[in-house]
Design a protein around this motif. Structure first.
Motif, short mmCIF file in Angstrom:
data_model
loop_
_atom_site.label_atom_id
_atom_site.label_comp_id
_atom_site.label_asym_id
_atom_site.label_seq_id
_atom_site.Cartn_x
_atom_site.Cartn_y
_atom_site.Cartn_z
N ARG A 52 -31.95 18.88 17.66
CA ARG A 52 -33.16 18.22 18.14
C ARG A 52 -33.50 17.04 17.24
O ARG A 52 -33.80 17.23 16.07
CB ARG A 52 -34.32 19.21 18.20
N ILE A 53 -33.46 15.86 17.81
CA ILE A 53 -33.81 14.63 17.11
C ILE A 53 -34.76 13.86 18.02
O ILE A 53 -34.50 13.74 19.23
CB ILE A 53 -32.56 13.77 16.80
N SER A 54 -35.85 13.35 17.48
CA SER A 54 -36.80 12.63 18.34
C SER A 54 -36.13 11.39 18.93
O SER A 54 -35.27 10.76 18.33
CB SER A 54 -38.06 12.25 17.56
N ALA A 55 -36.54 11.05 20.15
CA ALA A 55 -35.94 9.93 20.87
C ALA A 55 -36.01 8.63 20.07
O ALA A 55 -35.05 7.85 20.06
CB ALA A 55 -36.62 9.76 22.23
N GLY A 56 -37.11 8.39 19.38
CA GLY A 56 -37.26 7.17 18.60
C GLY A 56 -36.38 7.11 17.36
O GLY A 56 -36.23 6.05 16.75
N SER A 57 -35.80 8.23 17.01
CA SER A 57 -34.93 8.27 15.82
C SER A 57 -33.46 8.06 16.14
O SER A 57 -32.65 7.82 15.24
CB SER A 57 -35.09 9.63 15.11
N LEU A 58 -33.10 8.17 17.41
CA LEU A 58 -31.68 8.11 17.78
C LEU A 58 -31.03 6.78 17.41
O LEU A 58 -29.93 6.76 16.84
CB LEU A 58 -31.51 8.40 19.27
N ALA A 59 -31.68 5.66 17.72
CA ALA A 59 -31.07 4.34 17.44
C ALA A 59 -30.88 4.11 15.93
O ALA A 59 -29.79 3.71 15.51
CB ALA A 59 -31.89 3.22 18.07
N PRO A 60 -31.89 4.36 15.07
CA PRO A 60 -31.65 4.14 13.65
C PRO A 60 -30.61 5.10 13.07
O PRO A 60 -29.84 4.73 12.18
CB PRO A 60 -33.01 4.34 12.98
#
Length: 189
Positions: A11-19
Motif C-alpha cells: 500500500r502506497i498512497s497515489a501521490g507517492s507513486l511518481a516520486p
C-alpha cells in the motif's frame, strides 16, 4: 550482470507513486540496460512498480512467486491485469514449492531474492511491520551483508489500513465503542 531485488510496501498512497518511481529509476540508471536483472515477487505496490521500472529501463525481469496459488489467492482483481502483463514480460518465472501462499512461502521467496541479488532496493518508510514484511527482509539483507538502498522520498506516504485511525482523530460516531449500561435495577457485572 547487475542483479537487483526489491522489497517494499503493498500500500502506497497515489501521490507517492511518481516520486518513488523516479527514485527507483535513478537507482536502476546506474546499470547498463543489457546487464540489469530485476528480481521481484510481483506483489502489488512496490514490487510491481519496481518490475515496471526494470522493464522500462531495458533490463530483464525475473519473477519469484511464493506459491502455486499466488495469483488466484493473493492478486486482487484490480491488480490482476497489471500482474499478468508483468508476469508475461518476465524472462523467467520461478514458483516456490508451496501449494498455498503463507508466511513460510513469502519468507522462502524472499530468501531466493536475497541469495541472488547484489543489491536490495527497499521501498520502505523505515517503520517496523508484520512478521516477514519489508522490515524483516531489510534486516535479513543487512545481516547477510547485502547492500540495501532505501527508497522513500520526502513526503511519500502510505494510506491508512482499513479500520485504523490516525492518532488524534476521533472515530465516526457509529464506530465509537459504546459503554455497557445494565438494565435499570441491575448491577453492573
Amino acid at each position: 550482470m547487475a542483479t537487483v531485488a526489491v522489497t517494499g510496501h503493498v500500500r502506497i498512497s497515489a501521490g507517492s507513486l511518481a516520486p518513488i518511481r523516479q527514485a527507483v529509476d535513478s537507482v536502476l540508471a546506474r546499470y547498463p540496460a543489457d546487464a540489469l536483472v530485476g528480481l521481484s515477487c510481483l506483489a502489488e505496490g512496490a514490487d510491481a512498480l519496481f518490475a515496471a521500472a526494470v522493464l522500462a529501463a531495458g533490463g530483464r525481469l525475473e519473477v519469484v512467486l511464493p506459491s502455486a496459488d499466488y495469483r488466484a489467492r493473493m492478486v486482487a482483481p484490480h491488480y490482476a491485469g497489471e500482474f499478468d502483463l508483468l508476469c508475461g514480460a518476465a524472462s523467467a518465472v520461478k514458483v516456490m514449492p508451496y501449494r498455498q501462499a503463507s508466511t513460510a512461502a513469502y519468507a522462502a521467496a524472499n530468501r531466493v531474492l536475497l541469495a541472488r541479488a547484489q543489491l536490495l532496493v527497499a521501498v520502505w518508510d523505515g517503520l517496523p511491520g508484520g512478521r516477514g514484511g519489508t522490515a524483516d527482509t531489510v534486516a535479513a539483507a543487512r545481516t547477510a551483508g547485502l547492500p540495501v538502498e532505501i527508497v522513500w522520498p520526502p513526503g511519500a506516504s502510505r494510506p491508512e489500513p482499513p479500520g485504523r485511525r490516525t492518532p488524534g482523530r476521533r472515530a465516526p460516531e457509529a464506530a465509537r465503542p459504546r459503554r455497557f449500561s445494565p438494565p435499570a435495577g441491575r448491577a453492573r457485572p
